[in-house]
Design an enzyme around this catalytic site. Structure first.
Site, short mmCIF file in Angstrom:
data_model
loop_
_atom_site.label_atom_id
_atom_site.label_comp_id
_atom_site.label_asym_id
_atom_site.label_seq_id
_atom_site.Cartn_x
_atom_site.Cartn_y
_atom_site.Cartn_z
N CYS A 107 -25.55 -11.73 -0.79
CA CYS A 107 -26.12 -12.39 -1.98
C CYS A 107 -25.45 -13.76 -2.12
O CYS A 107 -24.25 -13.89 -1.88
CB CYS A 107 -25.86 -11.53 -3.22
SG CYS A 107 -26.43 -12.32 -4.75
N CYS A 147 -31.76 -17.67 -0.23
CA CYS A 147 -31.79 -16.49 -1.10
C CYS A 147 -31.87 -15.20 -0.26
O CYS A 147 -32.86 -14.97 0.44
CB CYS A 147 -32.99 -16.58 -2.03
SG CYS A 147 -33.11 -15.19 -3.16
N ASP A 200 -33.42 -21.56 -3.16
CA ASP A 200 -32.87 -20.30 -3.65
C ASP A 200 -33.55 -19.98 -4.97
O ASP A 200 -34.20 -20.85 -5.57
CB ASP A 200 -31.35 -20.42 -3.84
CG ASP A 200 -30.76 -19.13 -4.41
OD1 ASP A 200 -31.13 -18.04 -3.93
OD2 ASP A 200 -29.95 -19.19 -5.36
N SER A 201 -33.36 -18.77 -5.45
CA SER A 201 -33.92 -18.38 -6.75
C SER A 201 -33.26 -19.13 -7.90
O SER A 201 -33.81 -19.22 -8.97
CB SER A 201 -33.72 -16.88 -6.95
OG SER A 201 -32.35 -16.56 -6.80
N HIS A 258 -24.46 -15.40 -4.59
CA HIS A 258 -23.39 -15.57 -5.58
C HIS A 258 -22.06 -14.92 -5.21
O HIS A 258 -21.03 -15.28 -5.75
CB HIS A 258 -23.83 -14.97 -6.92
CG HIS A 258 -24.91 -15.72 -7.62
ND1 HIS A 258 -26.16 -15.92 -7.08
CD2 HIS A 258 -24.92 -16.35 -8.82
CE1 HIS A 258 -26.91 -16.60 -7.93
NE2 HIS A 258 -26.17 -16.88 -8.99
N GLU A 297 -22.14 -16.57 -12.39
CA GLU A 297 -22.73 -17.69 -13.13
C GLU A 297 -21.88 -18.05 -14.35
O GLU A 297 -21.79 -19.21 -14.73
CB GLU A 297 -24.15 -17.34 -13.57
CG GLU A 297 -25.05 -17.08 -12.37
CD GLU A 297 -26.39 -17.74 -12.46
OE1 GLU A 297 -26.77 -18.18 -13.55
OE2 GLU A 297 -27.06 -17.80 -11.41
N1 DGL Z 1 -30.23 -15.59 -4.87
C1 DGL Z 1 -30.26 -14.17 -5.03
C2 DGL Z 1 -29.83 -13.50 -3.72
O1 DGL Z 1 -29.17 -14.10 -2.90
C3 DGL Z 1 -29.37 -13.71 -6.17
C4 DGL Z 1 -29.90 -14.06 -7.55
C5 DGL Z 1 -31.24 -13.43 -7.87
O2 DGL Z 1 -31.32 -12.21 -8.12
O3 DGL Z 1 -32.22 -14.17 -7.86
O4 DGL Z 1 -30.18 -12.38 -3.49
#
Ligand code: DGL
Length: 268
Positions: free
Chosen positions: A186, A73, A10-11, A188, A152
């Site tokens: 997403c 992600c 993931d990012s 989060h 977060e």
């Molecule tokens: N992991 C990203 C997503 O699921 C969210 C966080 C980001 O913007 O990197 O889209």
């Protein structure tokens, strides 16, 4: 049977929602998690940058002789998944298809909402997938960039005024649109389930893209005979920035203490 690990990236740390869902379903699997914490967020970046970062993340995980890869992600899956699919022969899973299939089954009035990062929503990937599954579906998509920092920071309680205010600002339009199903597109957003549900109303079914995809991954690995025959699996954590902040936040995300378990790596 295959005892090699599953790679998940993931990012940042949001993909841990996927790891948690996966570990609950297939308990004997070893999981290698990479969070690109040094370059998060991806959701506000260009397609070129996201594609480059995604390729580097995938190459890092592939270096471990993994048996499958999960791209947790939503932003990467929405704008940069095809090059990854083409680059690897192992099973590689994205988080768009499974929640769309679930949402199309759930909706009664055929009005589905999708929320995600700016890059995810402007890509139109969820909309295209939903319409491919059912051309009669009406889709209303909204970017909700402030949800990531809220999650977060742990501003996720149902009575958190800042979270409620933010959610009302983004989601009132979905309520007015009359959706009966909402895809949380997403990593989060599942952490904000209580707030989102409070704002859109309990009658709207929320679909968690990570949890839906985890079910698909578990089923598919079983079908392919790739599940592990080992004892209870272990999770290894790699990040691209300092480990201490990640470990504290991840411990909160996972509701488990992972202090001292993450390693910092460089991908460039
Ligand atoms: N992991 C990203 C997503 O699921 C969210 C966080 C980001 O913007 O990197 O889209």
């Amino acid at each position: 049977m295959d005892n090699r690990s599953i790679g998940v990236f993931d990012s940042g740390l949001g993909g841990l929602t996927m790891v948690k869902a996966l570990a609950a379903l297939i308990k004997n699997e070893n999981i290698i998690y990479l969070g690109d914490t040094g370059r998060v967020p991806y959701g506000s970046r260009s397609k070129e940058t996201i594609t480059k970062y995604a390729a580097q993340n995938a190459a890092f995980l592939a270096g471990f002789d993994i048996k499958a890869m999960v791209v947790a992600c939503n932003t990467v899956c929405s704008v940069a998944f095809e090059p990854l699919r083409e680059a690897y022969e192992m099973p590689i899973y994205e988080v768009v298809t499974a929640p769309c299939e679930a949402a199309v089954k759930i909706t009664k009035n055929k009005k589905i909402g999708v929320i995600g990062t700016a890059a995810t929503i402007s890509s139109g990937t969820y909309e295209a997938k939903l319409r491919q599954l059912d051309p009669g579906i009406d889709v209303c998509s909204i970017p909700c960039p402030l949800f990531v920092p809220l999650a977060e920071e742990g501003f996720t309680a149902q009575d958190d005024e800042i979270a409620i205010c933010t959610a009302k600002r983004y989601l009132t339009i979905l309520k007015d649109y009359g959706i009966d199903t909402l895809i949380l597109g997403c990593t989060h957003y599942p952490l904000l389930t209580d707030v989102i549900s409070y704002v859109v109303g309990g009658e709207v079914t929320l679909v968690d893209s990570g949890a839906q995809t985890a079910k698909t991954v578990a089923k598919d690995l079983e079908k392919k005979g790739l599940l592990s025959g080992g004892a209870r699996g272990k999770i290894s954590y790699f990040v691209t920035d300092a480990t201490d902040g990640f470990e504290s936040r991840a411990s909160r995300f996972l509701k488990a203490d992972i202090h001292g378990m993450a390693r910092q790596v460089s991908l460039e």
